[in-house]
Design a protein around this motif. Sequence first.
Motif, PDB file in Angstrom:
ATOM      1  N   GLY A  28       0.820  -1.208   0.000  1.00  0.00           N
ATOM      2  CA  GLY A  28       0.000   0.000   0.000  1.00  0.00           C
ATOM      3  C   GLY A  28       0.851   1.254   0.000  1.00  0.00           C
ATOM      4  N   PHE A  29       1.902   1.242   0.800  1.00  0.00           N
ATOM      5  CA  PHE A  29       2.823   2.382   0.803  1.00  0.00           C
ATOM      6  C   PHE A  29       3.499   2.541  -0.551  1.00  0.00           C
ATOM      7  N   LEU A  30       3.953   1.430  -1.116  1.00  0.00           N
ATOM      8  CA  LEU A  30       4.619   1.481  -2.412  1.00  0.00           C
ATOM      9  C   LEU A  30       3.696   2.087  -3.468  1.00  0.00           C
ATOM     10  N   ALA A  31       2.425   1.717  -3.447  1.00  0.00           N
ATOM     11  CA  ALA A  31       1.463   2.260  -4.407  1.00  0.00           C
ATOM     12  C   ALA A  31       1.358   3.780  -4.264  1.00  0.00           C
ATOM     13  N   ALA A  32       1.279   4.261  -3.022  1.00  0.00           N
ATOM     14  CA  ALA A  32       1.161   5.703  -2.795  1.00  0.00           C
ATOM     15  C   ALA A  32       2.403   6.449  -3.258  1.00  0.00           C
ATOM     16  N   ASP A  51       0.954   0.684 -10.851  1.00  0.00           N
ATOM     17  CA  ASP A  51       1.431  -0.640 -11.272  1.00  0.00           C
ATOM     18  C   ASP A  51       0.868  -1.757 -10.385  1.00  0.00           C
ATOM     19  N   VAL A  52      -0.455  -1.888 -10.409  1.00  0.00           N
ATOM     20  CA  VAL A  52      -1.135  -2.910  -9.595  1.00  0.00           C
ATOM     21  C   VAL A  52      -0.619  -4.324  -9.869  1.00  0.00           C
ATOM     22  N   PRO A  53      -0.353  -4.712 -11.145  1.00  0.00           N
ATOM     23  CA  PRO A  53       0.185  -6.057 -11.358  1.00  0.00           C
ATOM     24  C   PRO A  53       1.482  -6.324 -10.591  1.00  0.00           C
ATOM     25  N   PHE A  54       2.346  -5.306 -10.490  1.00  0.00           N
ATOM     26  CA  PHE A  54       3.581  -5.517  -9.732  1.00  0.00           C
ATOM     27  C   PHE A  54       3.288  -5.660  -8.241  1.00  0.00           C
ATOM     28  N   LEU A  55       2.340  -4.917  -7.731  1.00  0.00           N
ATOM     29  CA  LEU A  55       1.989  -5.030  -6.312  1.00  0.00           C
ATOM     30  C   LEU A  55       1.451  -6.423  -6.009  1.00  0.00           C
ATOM     31  N   VAL A  56       0.630  -6.963  -6.909  1.00  0.00           N
ATOM     32  CA  VAL A  56       0.125  -8.325  -6.721  1.00  0.00           C
ATOM     33  C   VAL A  56       1.270  -9.326  -6.813  1.00  0.00           C
ATOM     34  N   PHE A  57       2.224  -9.060  -7.704  1.00  0.00           N
ATOM     35  CA  PHE A  57       3.406  -9.919  -7.805  1.00  0.00           C
ATOM     36  C   PHE A  57       4.151  -9.980  -6.474  1.00  0.00           C
ATOM     37  N   VAL A  58       4.310  -8.848  -5.811  1.00  0.00           N
ATOM     38  CA  VAL A  58       5.008  -8.824  -4.516  1.00  0.00           C
ATOM     39  C   VAL A  58       4.288  -9.706  -3.506  1.00  0.00           C
ATOM     40  N   LEU A  59       2.958  -9.625  -3.471  1.00  0.00           N
ATOM     41  CA  LEU A  59       2.178 -10.449  -2.537  1.00  0.00           C
ATOM     42  C   LEU A  59       2.322 -11.936  -2.864  1.00  0.00           C
ATOM     43  N   CYS A  60       2.269 -12.282  -4.139  1.00  0.00           N
ATOM     44  CA  CYS A  60       2.407 -13.689  -4.544  1.00  0.00           C
ATOM     45  C   CYS A  60       3.806 -14.205  -4.249  1.00  0.00           C
ATOM     46  N   LEU A  61       4.800 -13.373  -4.508  1.00  0.00           N
ATOM     47  CA  LEU A  61       6.182 -13.772  -4.216  1.00  0.00           C
ATOM     48  C   LEU A  61       6.357 -14.031  -2.725  1.00  0.00           C
ATOM     49  N   LEU A  81       4.575   5.461  -5.585  1.00  0.00           N
ATOM     50  CA  LEU A  81       4.637   5.422  -7.048  1.00  0.00           C
ATOM     51  C   LEU A  81       3.734   6.503  -7.646  1.00  0.00           C
ATOM     52  N   ALA A  82       2.553   6.667  -7.081  1.00  0.00           N
ATOM     53  CA  ALA A  82       1.657   7.725  -7.547  1.00  0.00           C
ATOM     54  C   ALA A  82       2.257   9.095  -7.285  1.00  0.00           C
ATOM     55  N   LEU A  83       2.854   9.261  -6.120  1.00  0.00           N
ATOM     56  CA  LEU A  83       3.467  10.537  -5.759  1.00  0.00           C
ATOM     57  C   LEU A  83       4.597  10.901  -6.723  1.00  0.00           C
TER      58      LEU A  83
END
Length: 416
Positions: free
Chosen positions: A62-66, A274-284, A68-70
Amino acid sequence: MNTPLAFSAALLALVLVFTMVRPHRWPEVAVAAPAAGLLLLTGVVTMDSAAEEIGRLLPVTGFLAAVLALGRICDDEGLFRAAGTTMARLSRGDPHRLLGGVFVLAAATTAVLSLDATVVLLTPVVLATARTLAVSPKPHAYATAHLSNSASLLLPVSNLTNLLAFGAAGISFAMFAAVMVLPWLAVIAVEYLLLRLIFRRELAAPSPHEEPPPPADIPVFVLVVLGLTLAGFAVTSALDIAPAWAALAGAVVLGVRSLARGRSSVTGIAKAVDVPFLVFVLCLGVIVDAVMRHGLGDFMKTHVPLGTSLPALLLIATAAAALSNVVNNLPAVLVLLPVVAAAGPAAVLAVLIGVNVGPNATYPGSLANLLWRNIIRREGMTAGVAEFTRVGLLTVPLSLVVAVVCLWAGVRVFGL
């Protein structure tokens, strides 16, 4: 090796190889999500353990998403273009001055806006500035590559690996920064001196352009909001609130203004997240957790040296650096943190030095390296595997040792 461990390790290897190669530029999640699902279907991972791991990583992503947007909004508002113009003016056509400016800017960008901003947003600006001045872009591009990794030591918010380590270290935001400021400065200084030496020929030819570009239009409002956001990271940490909220507040304030002025678009900001990358982090995280639960964790606890003496910290950092260059720094930190956490914050921060400085040795060391390679190719510059590795091997060992020595001194000064 037991069957669940062999199976989960094979899936992890498959995911990592796919991540490095990325055929047809498919997103990393295209293999990571099916691999995590297969572990669940076969019972190697239970729903409860997967949910627990995902819950642990959600605040980080969640932090990473914020952030990246910033970073994207800052780019839309002209922050990086203004920085490039300012660097060109201050350099006065001297490649050495330009390299110094790139180091200052890349270190600050990585520390505040994370390594993704340095690689994705700053690197093209640096290459364009070098072209404008008609100087060799190579030393300046390598500065953004290396500092996107090693200059992320300063703050918990500078890197995804830092956020993971921050939770394991159990110290405050301010204490993290206080202990890591000396290793951060030391690594930057070592990298600067060594890159000047390695690229001395490229830096010897001054720019033929004597007339500096016109002054940049500095986005003051953006800088003020970034400063307040950075202060917000410290405040939220002190109040035991996730730093993602401070990053989100900064992104909302800048985003609303930028959208109203027509400089940003909802589509552009959403793409940057980059939602796909965030999901990748969770799956990894789920895949690595499976490997750890089925035997690798016990093996690492037996073989990774623990302690807070200088030799122990050097060994921990070296092991983290070596593992990063074998399996990439994100899996490396996921594997090592549960092992060293019991030894205290000093050992956790030594892992962080290893997974942030060590990846500069090889392209597979971090996803940032691979992304940087794609960006410079798009911009017309090449940096082969042999060259990148040569530069990395000339800079990483000394940077790693100096950083660990500074960490060892810092933890004693602050009583960690």
